[in-house]
Design a protein around this motif. Structure first.
Motif, PDB file in Angstrom:
ATOM      1  N   CYS A  81      -6.600   0.834  -8.237  1.00 59.73           N
ATOM      2  CA  CYS A  81      -6.199   0.334  -9.548  1.00 59.73           C
ATOM      3  C   CYS A  81      -5.020  -0.625  -9.389  1.00 59.73           C
ATOM      4  N   PRO A  82      -5.122  -1.839  -9.962  1.00 62.39           N
ATOM      5  CA  PRO A  82      -4.023  -2.799  -9.810  1.00 62.39           C
ATOM      6  C   PRO A  82      -2.836  -2.535 -10.734  1.00 62.39           C
ATOM      7  N   TRP A  83      -2.995  -1.667 -11.718  1.00 65.68           N
ATOM      8  CA  TRP A  83      -1.920  -1.406 -12.675  1.00 65.68           C
ATOM      9  C   TRP A  83      -1.249  -2.732 -13.036  1.00 65.68           C
ATOM     10  N   PRO A  84      -1.950  -3.611 -13.762  1.00 61.66           N
ATOM     11  CA  PRO A  84      -1.474  -4.977 -13.955  1.00 61.66           C
ATOM     12  C   PRO A  84      -0.228  -5.147 -14.822  1.00 61.66           C
ATOM     13  N   LYS A  85       0.055  -4.193 -15.691  1.00 63.73           N
ATOM     14  CA  LYS A  85       1.248  -4.350 -16.535  1.00 63.73           C
ATOM     15  C   LYS A  85       2.502  -4.119 -15.712  1.00 63.73           C
ATOM     16  N   VAL A  86       3.515  -4.931 -15.951  1.00 61.49           N
ATOM     17  CA  VAL A  86       4.768  -4.851 -15.193  1.00 61.49           C
ATOM     18  C   VAL A  86       5.359  -3.449 -15.276  1.00 61.49           C
ATOM     19  N   ARG A  87       5.308  -2.825 -16.429  1.00 64.15           N
ATOM     20  CA  ARG A  87       5.910  -1.496 -16.584  1.00 64.15           C
ATOM     21  C   ARG A  87       5.162  -0.415 -15.798  1.00 64.15           C
ATOM     22  N   HIS A  88       3.922  -0.718 -15.358  1.00 70.86           N
ATOM     23  CA  HIS A  88       3.134   0.241 -14.596  1.00 70.86           C
ATOM     24  C   HIS A  88       3.161  -0.017 -13.096  1.00 70.86           C
ATOM     25  N   ALA A  89       3.879  -1.036 -12.658  1.00 67.50           N
ATOM     26  CA  ALA A  89       3.862  -1.433 -11.239  1.00 67.50           C
ATOM     27  C   ALA A  89       4.220  -0.275 -10.311  1.00 67.50           C
ATOM     28  N   GLY A  90       5.053   0.643 -10.753  1.00 66.79           N
ATOM     29  CA  GLY A  90       5.452   1.781  -9.930  1.00 66.79           C
ATOM     30  C   GLY A  90       4.305   2.730  -9.604  1.00 66.79           C
ATOM     31  N   LYS A  91       3.181   2.612 -10.319  1.00 63.47           N
ATOM     32  CA  LYS A  91       2.032   3.477 -10.079  1.00 63.47           C
ATOM     33  C   LYS A  91       1.080   2.910  -9.023  1.00 63.47           C
ATOM     34  N   ARG A  92       1.310   1.663  -8.614  1.00 64.71           N
ATOM     35  CA  ARG A  92       0.424   1.032  -7.631  1.00 64.71           C
ATOM     36  C   ARG A  92       0.496   1.775  -6.305  1.00 64.71           C
ATOM     37  N   LEU A  93      -0.641   1.910  -5.659  1.00 60.83           N
ATOM     38  CA  LEU A  93      -0.728   2.632  -4.401  1.00 60.83           C
ATOM     39  C   LEU A  93       0.031   1.942  -3.276  1.00 60.83           C
ATOM     40  N   LEU A  94      -0.127   0.656  -3.115  1.00 61.73           N
ATOM     41  CA  LEU A  94       0.368  -0.040  -1.933  1.00 61.73           C
ATOM     42  C   LEU A  94       1.812  -0.522  -2.069  1.00 61.73           C
ATOM     43  N   SER A  95       2.684   0.332  -2.540  1.00 59.69           N
ATOM     44  CA  SER A  95       4.102  -0.020  -2.614  1.00 59.69           C
ATOM     45  C   SER A  95       4.666  -0.142  -1.203  1.00 59.69           C
ATOM     46  N   ARG A  96       5.809  -0.734  -1.079  1.00 55.74           N
ATOM     47  CA  ARG A  96       6.455  -0.896   0.224  1.00 55.74           C
ATOM     48  C   ARG A  96       6.651   0.460   0.913  1.00 55.74           C
ATOM     49  N   SER A  97       7.082   1.466   0.162  1.00 53.44           N
ATOM     50  CA  SER A  97       7.297   2.789   0.773  1.00 53.44           C
ATOM     51  C   SER A  97       5.976   3.382   1.274  1.00 53.44           C
ATOM     52  N   PHE A  98       4.886   3.147   0.550  1.00 52.44           N
ATOM     53  CA  PHE A  98       3.589   3.643   0.998  1.00 52.44           C
ATOM     54  C   PHE A  98       3.136   2.902   2.256  1.00 52.44           C
ATOM     55  N   VAL A  99       3.334   1.605   2.304  1.00 51.53           N
ATOM     56  CA  VAL A  99       2.954   0.813   3.481  1.00 51.53           C
ATOM     57  C   VAL A  99       3.739   1.301   4.704  1.00 51.53           C
ATOM     58  N   LEU A 100       5.013   1.603   4.535  1.00 51.70           N
ATOM     59  CA  LEU A 100       5.816   2.139   5.650  1.00 51.70           C
ATOM     60  C   LEU A 100       5.286   3.500   6.101  1.00 51.70           C
ATOM     61  N   LEU A 101       4.924   4.362   5.148  1.00 53.75           N
ATOM     62  CA  LEU A 101       4.345   5.660   5.477  1.00 53.75           C
ATOM     63  C   LEU A 101       3.022   5.478   6.223  1.00 53.75           C
ATOM     64  N   MET A 102       2.190   4.579   5.738  1.00 50.39           N
ATOM     65  CA  MET A 102       0.913   4.307   6.378  1.00 50.39           C
ATOM     66  C   MET A 102       1.132   3.819   7.818  1.00 50.39           C
ATOM     67  N   ASN A 103       2.129   2.978   8.008  1.00 55.68           N
ATOM     68  CA  ASN A 103       2.438   2.483   9.352  1.00 55.68           C
ATOM     69  C   ASN A 103       2.793   3.638  10.279  1.00 55.68           C
ATOM     70  N   SER A 104       3.548   4.592   9.789  1.00 55.36           N
ATOM     71  CA  SER A 104       3.947   5.720  10.635  1.00 55.36           C
ATOM     72  C   SER A 104       2.762   6.600  11.022  1.00 55.36           C
ATOM     73  N   ARG A 105       1.720   6.615  10.205  1.00 54.99           N
ATOM     74  CA  ARG A 105       0.561   7.462  10.480  1.00 54.99           C
ATOM     75  C   ARG A 105      -0.506   6.769  11.322  1.00 54.99           C
ATOM     76  N   LEU A 106      -0.477   5.439  11.361  1.00 53.74           N
ATOM     77  CA  LEU A 106      -1.466   4.717  12.166  1.00 53.74           C
ATOM     78  C   LEU A 106      -1.102   4.761  13.644  1.00 53.74           C
ATOM     79  N   ALA A 107      -2.111   4.943  14.468  1.00 56.08           N
ATOM     80  CA  ALA A 107      -1.926   4.931  15.916  1.00 56.08           C
ATOM     81  C   ALA A 107      -1.566   3.525  16.368  1.00 56.08           C
ATOM     82  N   PRO A 108      -0.945   3.394  17.539  1.00 57.52           N
ATOM     83  CA  PRO A 108      -0.676   2.054  18.063  1.00 57.52           C
ATOM     84  C   PRO A 108      -1.975   1.246  18.125  1.00 57.52           C
ATOM     85  N   GLY A 109      -1.915   0.024  17.641  1.00 57.33           N
ATOM     86  CA  GLY A 109      -3.108  -0.815  17.588  1.00 57.33           C
ATOM     87  C   GLY A 109      -4.007  -0.519  16.405  1.00 57.33           C
ATOM     88  N   GLY A 110      -3.638   0.474  15.590  1.00 58.02           N
ATOM     89  CA  GLY A 110      -4.441   0.826  14.419  1.00 58.02           C
ATOM     90  C   GLY A 110      -4.373  -0.255  13.358  1.00 58.02           C
TER      91      GLY A 110
END
Length: 168
Positions: A81-110
């Motif tokens: 879901c893109p949560w297009p309204k500015v006030r809903h941006a905090g609900k978007r999945l791919l926030s910076r904190s989520f991307v950092l978490l995802m990076n920590s879980r991916l194997a090298p070269g993942g």
């Protein structure tokens, strides 16, 4: 076996097709909606898929609590879901904190990728991925996943989607 994680598998069709064509990979589907989990479990049973596990949780919670660091070979999310309204941006999945978490879980070269129908959402995802340890790339792609949402937008005339790739 390598581990692939689909974040928000919806009706599970792409997850099942991919698992069937890659029997040497273990798949985990993460979904918060119990109705979708139940329907996907029925489809998995009917198709006799044995290399898929389903997790009833939100994506952030699942990545944080259920997966060890550097344990995932591939992660992906199709049409979050893109949560297009500015006030809903905090609900978007791919926030910076989520991307950092995802990076920590991916194997090298993942790697990971996200596909969206919304150009502004794709640009926002690219911005969130900057300076997170990923090489981030964005491209326009034709329909290729045959998910419910992709088919719906295709019927409405959309023939291009936006893929954002994260290479560790």
């Amino acid at each position: 076996a390598p581990l692939a994680v689909e974040l928000g598998f919806g009706l599970g069709d792409y997850l099942i097709r991919t698992a069937l064509t890659h029997p040497d990979t273990n798949f985990v589907g993460v979904e918060i909606d119990w109705f979708l989990i139940r329907r996907t479990l029925q489809k998995l049973t009917k198709a006799r898929v044995t290399n898929v596990a389903l997790v009833p949780a939100g994506a952030s919670t699942a990545l944080e609590r259920l997966f060890a660091e550097q344990s995932i070979a591939k992660a992906y999310s199709l049409f979050p879901c893109p949560w297009p309204k500015v006030r809903h941006a905090g609900k978007r999945l791919l926030s910076r904190s989520f991307v950092l978490l995802m990076n920590s879980r991916l194997a090298p070269g993942g790697d990971a990728f996200v596909v969206t129908d919304d150009h502004d959402h794709a640009r926002w995802i690219v911005d969130q991925g900057m300076e997170t340890g990923f090489r981030v790339r964005s491209e326009t792609i034709p329909p290729q996943f045959a998910t419910r949402y992709e088919k719906e937008w295709e019927r409405k005339g959309q023939d291009r989607f936006y893929k954002v790739s994260f290479q560790k």
